[in-house]
Motif scaffolding. Structure first.
Motif, PDB file in Angstrom:
ATOM      1  N   MET A   1     -40.641 -55.386  -5.524  1.00 38.59           N
ATOM      2  CA  MET A   1     -40.444 -54.809  -6.834  1.00 38.59           C
ATOM      3  C   MET A   1     -41.078 -53.427  -6.852  1.00 38.59           C
ATOM      4  SD  MET A   1     -41.554 -56.085 -10.618  1.00 38.59           S
ATOM      5  CE  MET A   1     -40.119 -57.099 -10.744  1.00 38.59           C
ATOM      6  N   ALA A   2     -40.373 -52.474  -7.408  1.00 40.80           N
ATOM      7  CA  ALA A   2     -40.892 -51.120  -7.549  1.00 40.80           C
ATOM      8  C   ALA A   2     -41.255 -50.884  -9.009  1.00 40.80           C
ATOM      9  CB  ALA A   2     -39.847 -50.109  -7.100  1.00 40.80           C
ATOM     10  N   ALA A   3     -42.403 -50.291  -9.214  1.00 35.22           N
ATOM     11  CA  ALA A   3     -42.860 -49.969 -10.557  1.00 35.22           C
ATOM     12  C   ALA A   3     -43.101 -48.471 -10.635  1.00 35.22           C
ATOM     13  CB  ALA A   3     -44.128 -50.734 -10.884  1.00 35.22           C
ATOM     14  N   TYR A   4     -42.602 -47.865 -11.684  1.00 34.86           N
ATOM     15  CA  TYR A   4     -42.740 -46.428 -11.890  1.00 34.86           C
ATOM     16  C   TYR A   4     -43.414 -46.188 -13.231  1.00 34.86           C
ATOM     17  CZ  TYR A   4     -39.215 -46.278  -8.252  1.00 34.86           C
ATOM     18  OH  TYR A   4     -38.535 -46.444  -7.075  1.00 34.86           O
ATOM     19  N   GLU A   5     -44.199 -45.133 -13.292  1.00 36.06           N
ATOM     20  CA  GLU A   5     -44.802 -44.710 -14.539  1.00 36.06           C
ATOM     21  C   GLU A   5     -44.603 -43.213 -14.644  1.00 36.06           C
ATOM     22  OE1 GLU A   5     -49.161 -44.315 -16.513  1.00 36.06           O
ATOM     23  OE2 GLU A   5     -48.721 -46.195 -15.487  1.00 36.06           O
ATOM     24  N   THR A   6     -44.154 -42.758 -15.808  1.00 39.31           N
ATOM     25  CA  THR A   6     -43.949 -41.333 -16.018  1.00 39.31           C
ATOM     26  C   THR A   6     -44.240 -40.996 -17.463  1.00 39.31           C
ATOM     27  OG1 THR A   6     -42.409 -39.495 -15.678  1.00 39.31           O
ATOM     28  CG2 THR A   6     -41.479 -41.515 -16.587  1.00 39.31           C
ATOM     29  N   ARG A   7     -44.439 -39.734 -17.705  1.00 39.04           N
ATOM     30  CA  ARG A   7     -44.620 -39.245 -19.075  1.00 39.04           C
ATOM     31  C   ARG A   7     -43.532 -38.242 -19.376  1.00 39.04           C
ATOM     32  NH1 ARG A   7     -50.418 -37.192 -20.374  1.00 39.04           N
ATOM     33  NH2 ARG A   7     -49.326 -36.787 -22.317  1.00 39.04           N
ATOM     34  N   THR A   8     -43.154 -38.202 -20.643  1.00 41.12           N
ATOM     35  CA  THR A   8     -42.192 -37.215 -21.107  1.00 41.12           C
ATOM     36  C   THR A   8     -42.710 -36.636 -22.418  1.00 41.12           C
ATOM     37  OG1 THR A   8     -39.900 -36.812 -21.784  1.00 41.12           O
ATOM     38  CG2 THR A   8     -40.798 -38.999 -22.260  1.00 41.12           C
TER      39      THR A   8
ATOM     40  N   ALA B   1     -28.542 -55.032 -13.760  1.00 43.15           N
ATOM     41  CA  ALA B   1     -28.048 -54.095 -12.753  1.00 43.15           C
ATOM     42  C   ALA B   1     -27.300 -54.874 -11.677  1.00 43.15           C
ATOM     43  CB  ALA B   1     -29.221 -53.318 -12.157  1.00 43.15           C
ATOM     44  N   ALA B   2     -26.832 -54.166 -10.681  1.00 44.14           N
ATOM     45  CA  ALA B   2     -26.078 -54.783  -9.583  1.00 44.14           C
ATOM     46  C   ALA B   2     -26.938 -55.781  -8.811  1.00 44.14           C
ATOM     47  CB  ALA B   2     -25.580 -53.684  -8.645  1.00 44.14           C
TER      48      ALA B   2
ATOM     49  N   ASN C   1     -32.874 -51.016  -7.552  1.00 48.68           N
ATOM     50  CA  ASN C   1     -32.152 -49.884  -8.144  1.00 48.68           C
ATOM     51  C   ASN C   1     -33.029 -48.646  -8.303  1.00 48.68           C
ATOM     52  OD1 ASN C   1     -29.294 -50.783  -8.980  1.00 48.68           O
ATOM     53  ND2 ASN C   1     -30.627 -52.531  -9.383  1.00 48.68           N
ATOM     54  N   ASP C   2     -33.778 -48.335  -7.258  1.00 51.18           N
ATOM     55  CA  ASP C   2     -34.682 -47.190  -7.301  1.00 51.18           C
ATOM     56  C   ASP C   2     -33.952 -45.871  -7.531  1.00 51.18           C
ATOM     57  OD1 ASP C   2     -37.155 -48.621  -6.673  1.00 51.18           O
ATOM     58  OD2 ASP C   2     -36.209 -48.972  -4.734  1.00 51.18           O
ATOM     59  N   ASP C   3     -32.772 -45.704  -6.938  1.00 49.77           N
ATOM     60  CA  ASP C   3     -32.049 -44.438  -7.066  1.00 49.77           C
ATOM     61  C   ASP C   3     -31.698 -44.132  -8.517  1.00 49.77           C
ATOM     62  OD1 ASP C   3     -32.201 -44.110  -4.335  1.00 49.77           O
ATOM     63  OD2 ASP C   3     -30.204 -44.925  -3.960  1.00 49.77           O
ATOM     64  N   ILE C   4     -31.235 -45.128  -9.246  1.00 48.30           N
ATOM     65  CA  ILE C   4     -30.870 -44.924 -10.654  1.00 48.30           C
ATOM     66  C   ILE C   4     -32.115 -44.609 -11.474  1.00 48.30           C
ATOM     67  CG2 ILE C   4     -29.921 -46.042 -12.716  1.00 48.30           C
ATOM     68  CD1 ILE C   4     -28.099 -47.644 -10.872  1.00 48.30           C
ATOM     69  N   VAL C   5     -33.187 -45.347 -11.246  1.00 45.87           N
ATOM     70  CA  VAL C   5     -34.429 -45.133 -11.992  1.00 45.87           C
ATOM     71  C   VAL C   5     -34.985 -43.738 -11.715  1.00 45.87           C
ATOM     72  CG1 VAL C   5     -36.827 -45.879 -12.251  1.00 45.87           C
ATOM     73  CG2 VAL C   5     -34.996 -47.579 -12.166  1.00 45.87           C
ATOM     74  N   LEU C   6     -35.012 -43.332 -10.456  1.00 49.75           N
ATOM     75  CA  LEU C   6     -35.515 -41.999 -10.121  1.00 49.75           C
ATOM     76  C   LEU C   6     -34.642 -40.892 -10.713  1.00 49.75           C
ATOM     77  CD1 LEU C   6     -36.655 -42.635  -6.450  1.00 49.75           C
ATOM     78  CD2 LEU C   6     -38.113 -42.263  -8.462  1.00 49.75           C
ATOM     79  N   ALA C   7     -33.334 -41.106 -10.759  1.00 52.77           N
ATOM     80  CA  ALA C   7     -32.441 -40.118 -11.388  1.00 52.77           C
ATOM     81  C   ALA C   7     -32.749 -39.999 -12.878  1.00 52.77           C
ATOM     82  CB  ALA C   7     -30.989 -40.517 -11.174  1.00 52.77           C
ATOM     83  N   PHE C   8     -33.032 -41.117 -13.534  1.00 48.24           N
ATOM     84  CA  PHE C   8     -33.401 -41.087 -14.945  1.00 48.24           C
ATOM     85  C   PHE C   8     -34.714 -40.327 -15.148  1.00 48.24           C
ATOM     86  CE2 PHE C   8     -35.898 -43.132 -18.380  1.00 48.24           C
ATOM     87  CZ  PHE C   8     -35.167 -42.632 -19.449  1.00 48.24           C
ATOM     88  N   ILE C   9     -35.697 -40.619 -14.339  1.00 48.61           N
ATOM     89  CA  ILE C   9     -36.999 -39.954 -14.473  1.00 48.61           C
ATOM     90  C   ILE C   9     -36.858 -38.449 -14.263  1.00 48.61           C
ATOM     91  CG2 ILE C   9     -39.274 -39.700 -13.379  1.00 48.61           C
ATOM     92  CD1 ILE C   9     -39.200 -42.760 -12.910  1.00 48.61           C
TER      93      ILE C   9
END
Length: 98
Positions: free
Chosen positions: A1-8, A43-44, A70-78
């Motif tokens: 599982m990949a977990a991402y954290e970002t701020r906007t 997701a797929a 689905n790391d590619d989609i998540v990274l594109a969103f970020i």
């Protein structure tokens, strides 16, 4: 599982709207759950993308996103989110916030 954290620098409602537009309209992912500031898409390959949003004191939003495949989609969103600038970071540090 990949977990991402970002701020906007977007407000929480704006960030959630942007996420819905990106995952549902642009990528056609069906909504699995929508509970306040928690969104989950199917997701797929029986994967899910889960997003949690938290308001940041002083403005902006912190997003936590989890997915298995689905790391590619998540990274594109970020990447397409407006990020806080250096000036925002310095201002928050001077005010004792992080």
């Amino acid at each position: 599982m990949a977990a991402y954290e970002t701020r906007t620098k977007l407000l929480m409602q704006e960030a959630l709207s942007r996420a819905r537009e990106f995952f549902e309209m642009q990528h056609g992912l069906p909504v699995q759950d929508r509970l306040g500031s928690l969104l989950r898409w199917r997701a797929a390959e029986n994967d899910t993308i889960e997003l949690r949003a938290f308001p940041v004191k002083g403005g902006g939003t912190r997003l936590e996103i989890e997915t298995v495949r689905n790391d590619d989609i998540v990274l594109a969103f970020i990447r397409q989110l407006p990020q806080p600038g250096l000036l925002d970071e310095l201002r928050n540090r001077l005010r004792g916030r992080r």
